[in-house]
Motif scaffolding. Structure first.
Motif, mmCIF file in Angstrom:
data_model
loop_
_atom_site.group_PDB
_atom_site.id
_atom_site.type_symbol
_atom_site.label_atom_id
_atom_site.label_comp_id
_atom_site.label_asym_id
_atom_site.label_seq_id
_atom_site.Cartn_x
_atom_site.Cartn_y
_atom_site.Cartn_z
ATOM 1 N N LEU A 1 -78.798 -30.179 -22.492
ATOM 2 C CA LEU A 1 -79.098 -31.254 -22.819
ATOM 3 C C LEU A 1 -78.798 -32.601 -22.181
ATOM 4 C CD1 LEU A 1 -79.404 -30.536 -26.893
ATOM 5 C CD2 LEU A 1 -81.124 -30.336 -25.323
ATOM 6 N N ASN A 2 -77.608 -32.567 -21.437
ATOM 7 C CA ASN A 2 -76.983 -33.791 -20.857
ATOM 8 C C ASN A 2 -77.026 -34.794 -21.846
ATOM 9 O OD1 ASN A 2 -75.897 -34.904 -18.588
ATOM 10 N ND2 ASN A 2 -78.002 -35.932 -18.114
ATOM 11 N N LEU A 3 -76.394 -34.525 -22.968
ATOM 12 C CA LEU A 3 -76.456 -35.619 -24.027
ATOM 13 C C LEU A 3 -75.330 -36.962 -23.651
ATOM 14 C CD1 LEU A 3 -75.847 -33.266 -27.124
ATOM 15 C CD2 LEU A 3 -77.738 -34.544 -26.651
ATOM 16 N N GLN A 4 -75.803 -38.108 -24.081
ATOM 17 C CA GLN A 4 -75.154 -39.104 -23.724
ATOM 18 C C GLN A 4 -74.888 -39.951 -24.637
ATOM 19 O OE1 GLN A 4 -74.517 -39.808 -20.288
ATOM 20 N NE2 GLN A 4 -75.486 -37.813 -19.864
ATOM 21 N N GLY A 5 -75.206 -39.901 -26.085
ATOM 22 C CA GLY A 5 -74.859 -40.676 -27.042
ATOM 23 C C GLY A 5 -73.339 -40.540 -27.472
ATOM 24 N N ASN A 6 -72.630 -41.426 -27.954
ATOM 25 C CA ASN A 6 -71.304 -41.594 -28.265
ATOM 26 C C ASN A 6 -70.964 -41.728 -29.664
ATOM 27 O OD1 ASN A 6 -70.249 -41.522 -25.607
ATOM 28 N ND2 ASN A 6 -70.616 -43.635 -25.350
ATOM 29 N N ARG A 7 -71.846 -42.368 -30.488
ATOM 30 C CA ARG A 7 -71.487 -42.498 -31.863
ATOM 31 C C ARG A 7 -72.534 -41.637 -32.795
ATOM 32 N NH1 ARG A 7 -67.218 -45.260 -32.144
ATOM 33 N NH2 ARG A 7 -66.304 -46.758 -30.737
ATOM 34 N N PHE A 8 -73.280 -42.215 -33.716
ATOM 35 C CA PHE A 8 -74.134 -41.732 -34.287
ATOM 36 C C PHE A 8 -75.484 -41.669 -33.796
ATOM 37 C CE2 PHE A 8 -71.246 -43.289 -37.913
ATOM 38 C CZ PHE A 8 -70.902 -41.987 -38.397
ATOM 39 N N ASP A 9 -75.623 -42.477 -32.702
ATOM 40 C CA ASP A 9 -76.918 -42.078 -31.929
ATOM 41 C C ASP A 9 -76.988 -40.575 -31.269
ATOM 42 O OD1 ASP A 9 -74.638 -42.540 -30.145
ATOM 43 O OD2 ASP A 9 -75.831 -43.722 -28.735
ATOM 44 N N ILE A 10 -75.819 -40.083 -31.393
ATOM 45 C CA ILE A 10 -75.895 -38.365 -31.073
ATOM 46 C C ILE A 10 -77.245 -37.649 -31.550
ATOM 47 C CG2 ILE A 10 -74.470 -37.670 -32.582
ATOM 48 C CD1 ILE A 10 -74.676 -36.906 -28.787
ATOM 49 N N GLU A 11 -77.476 -37.966 -33.105
ATOM 50 C CA GLU A 11 -78.714 -37.416 -33.521
ATOM 51 C C GLU A 11 -79.886 -37.465 -33.080
ATOM 52 O OE1 GLU A 11 -77.429 -35.254 -35.481
ATOM 53 O OE2 GLU A 11 -75.616 -36.052 -36.534
ATOM 54 N N PRO A 12 -80.471 -38.728 -32.719
ATOM 55 C CA PRO A 12 -81.795 -38.851 -32.166
ATOM 56 C C PRO A 12 -81.580 -38.370 -30.669
ATOM 57 C CG PRO A 12 -80.587 -41.176 -32.426
ATOM 58 C CD PRO A 12 -79.934 -40.193 -33.522
ATOM 59 N N ASP A 13 -80.444 -38.549 -29.981
ATOM 60 C CA ASP A 13 -80.156 -38.209 -28.799
ATOM 61 C C ASP A 13 -80.597 -36.676 -28.741
ATOM 62 O OD1 ASP A 13 -79.598 -38.450 -25.694
ATOM 63 O OD2 ASP A 13 -77.512 -38.317 -26.276
ATOM 64 N N ILE A 14 -80.034 -35.776 -29.496
ATOM 65 C CA ILE A 14 -80.060 -34.178 -29.676
ATOM 66 C C ILE A 14 -81.588 -34.066 -29.543
ATOM 67 C CG2 ILE A 14 -79.624 -32.103 -30.742
ATOM 68 C CD1 ILE A 14 -77.187 -33.513 -31.501
ATOM 69 N N THR A 15 -82.335 -34.566 -30.731
ATOM 70 C CA THR A 15 -83.746 -34.219 -31.166
ATOM 71 C C THR A 15 -84.675 -34.761 -30.055
ATOM 72 O OG1 THR A 15 -83.067 -34.516 -33.306
ATOM 73 C CG2 THR A 15 -85.458 -34.822 -32.561
ATOM 74 N N ALA A 16 -84.416 -35.996 -29.530
ATOM 75 C CA ALA A 16 -85.614 -36.437 -28.518
ATOM 76 C C ALA A 16 -85.340 -35.417 -27.141
ATOM 77 C CB ALA A 16 -84.961 -37.817 -27.999
ATOM 78 N N ARG A 17 -84.068 -34.853 -26.694
ATOM 79 C CA ARG A 17 -83.982 -34.378 -25.606
ATOM 80 C C ARG A 17 -84.485 -32.817 -25.782
ATOM 81 N NH1 ARG A 17 -80.343 -36.617 -21.521
ATOM 82 N NH2 ARG A 17 -79.695 -38.478 -22.413
ATOM 83 N N VAL A 18 -84.306 -32.285 -26.783
ATOM 84 C CA VAL A 18 -84.984 -31.152 -27.243
ATOM 85 C C VAL A 18 -86.488 -31.159 -27.101
ATOM 86 C CG1 VAL A 18 -85.295 -29.594 -29.210
ATOM 87 C CG2 VAL A 18 -83.048 -30.181 -28.640
ATOM 88 N N LEU A 19 -87.008 -32.265 -27.637
ATOM 89 C CA LEU A 19 -88.498 -32.265 -27.775
ATOM 90 C C LEU A 19 -88.920 -32.696 -26.458
ATOM 91 C CD1 LEU A 19 -88.767 -34.407 -30.996
ATOM 92 C CD2 LEU A 19 -89.542 -31.711 -30.653
ATOM 93 N N ARG A 20 -88.241 -33.328 -25.695
ATOM 94 C CA ARG A 20 -88.454 -33.663 -24.344
ATOM 95 C C ARG A 20 -88.892 -32.381 -23.372
ATOM 96 N NH1 ARG A 20 -88.915 -38.939 -21.626
ATOM 97 N NH2 ARG A 20 -89.603 -37.682 -19.928
ATOM 98 N N LEU A 21 -87.829 -31.421 -23.788
ATOM 99 C CA LEU A 21 -87.772 -30.332 -22.864
ATOM 100 C C LEU A 21 -88.793 -29.125 -23.272
ATOM 101 C CD1 LEU A 21 -84.064 -29.589 -22.467
ATOM 102 C CD2 LEU A 21 -85.563 -30.157 -20.712
#
Length: 263
Positions: A174-194
């Motif tokens: 997923l190459n996640l970049q979120g540091n704080r609570f923005d990690i939740e939309p970061d996970i979901t958006a990347r999963v859906l973009r893939l």
């Protein structure tokens, strides 16, 4: 009839923890009682209380507990990204260090994964039974989830759910970049973009109050919507880097499509 796949010792439980001495030992006890758990990757995110001492003591008692320490507080997302880099089991789930999420739901989360029907499973609060924090907290989660559904043309019920279980290989890609609570939309958006579809299952949920240590605020909801917009518009290469492998994800999704439970 083929035997049901075993759930024993196949799960990495990732626990990001910041100043959770009040509940950490209790949740670890419940996690380690589960036969599905092969390891606990616990990351102390620069705590100033007894969190690290508890993790160290639990690691001495049970070799499945692998504690890691960040010298300064960087946020839930940073701690989770560190945990992902250490995962060794085929599947991994996020477990908050409080008592809001119940490890008895691990089999429910794992079943679609081990059957090869899904690579991403979210636990949905509200159907199996829950205690909500407040009306506005629920409405905020609804607004963020609604934004994701509109932006990504999907239909999910609970974007901010803390129970997200994925194949470990996908977590790493997923190459996640979120540091704080923005990690939740970061996970979901990347999963859906893939191109993956998110499978949802009902879970138990026991919300804690501000007095009990609830950290999420309405500002995090606003930031989450902004994060979703930015990730929806970002070029694919910027999101997943030079090592992105579209063919891997295409092939994986084709395999998933062939594992319909009624076929």
């Amino acid at each position: 009839m083929a035997a049901a796949p075993s759930l024993n010792r196949i799960l990495s439980v990732m626990i990001p923890a910041f100043n959770e001495e009040r509940t950490l030992e209790v949740i670890l006890k419940h996690v380690l009682e589960r036969p599905e758990v092969g390891e606990v990757v616990a990351v102390d995110d620069g705590s100033t209380d007894g969190t690290w001492s508890i993790l160290s003591r639990c690691a001495e008692r049970d070799p499945r507990v692998r504690p890691f320490r960040m010298e300064a507080n960087q946020g839930k997302g940073a701690a989770l990204r560190r945990a992902i880099s250490e995962v060794r089991m085929p599947f991994a789930v996020v477990q908050d260090a409080d008592l809001e999420y119940d490890p008895r739901d691990y089999p429910t989360l794992l079943q679609p994964l081990v059957e090869g029907r899904a690579d991403v499973v979210y636990g949905v609060r509200g159907f199996a039974g829950q205690t909500a924090f407040s009306f506005w907290f629920v409405m905020g989660n609804w607004a963020v989830t609604f934004a994701a559904n509109v932006l990504f043309d999907c239909y999910i019920s609970d974007l901010e759910s803390g129970y997200k279980a994925l194949r470990a290989d996908l977590w790493r890609r997923l190459n996640l970049q979120g540091n704080r609570f923005d990690i939740e939309p970061d996970i979901t958006a990347r999963v859906l973009r893939l191109g993956y579809r998110i499978h949802e299952v009902p879970i138990r949920y026991y919300a804690r109050s501000r007095a009990e240590g609830k950290k999420l605020t309405w500002l995090d909801g606003v930031r989450a919507v902004g994060k979703l917009f930015s990730l929806r518009l970002a070029p694919y290469g910027n999101l997943f880097g030079k090592a992105s492998d579209p063919k891997y994800h295409h092939d994986r999704q084709r395999q998933l499509s062939l594992r319909h439970p009624l076929m």
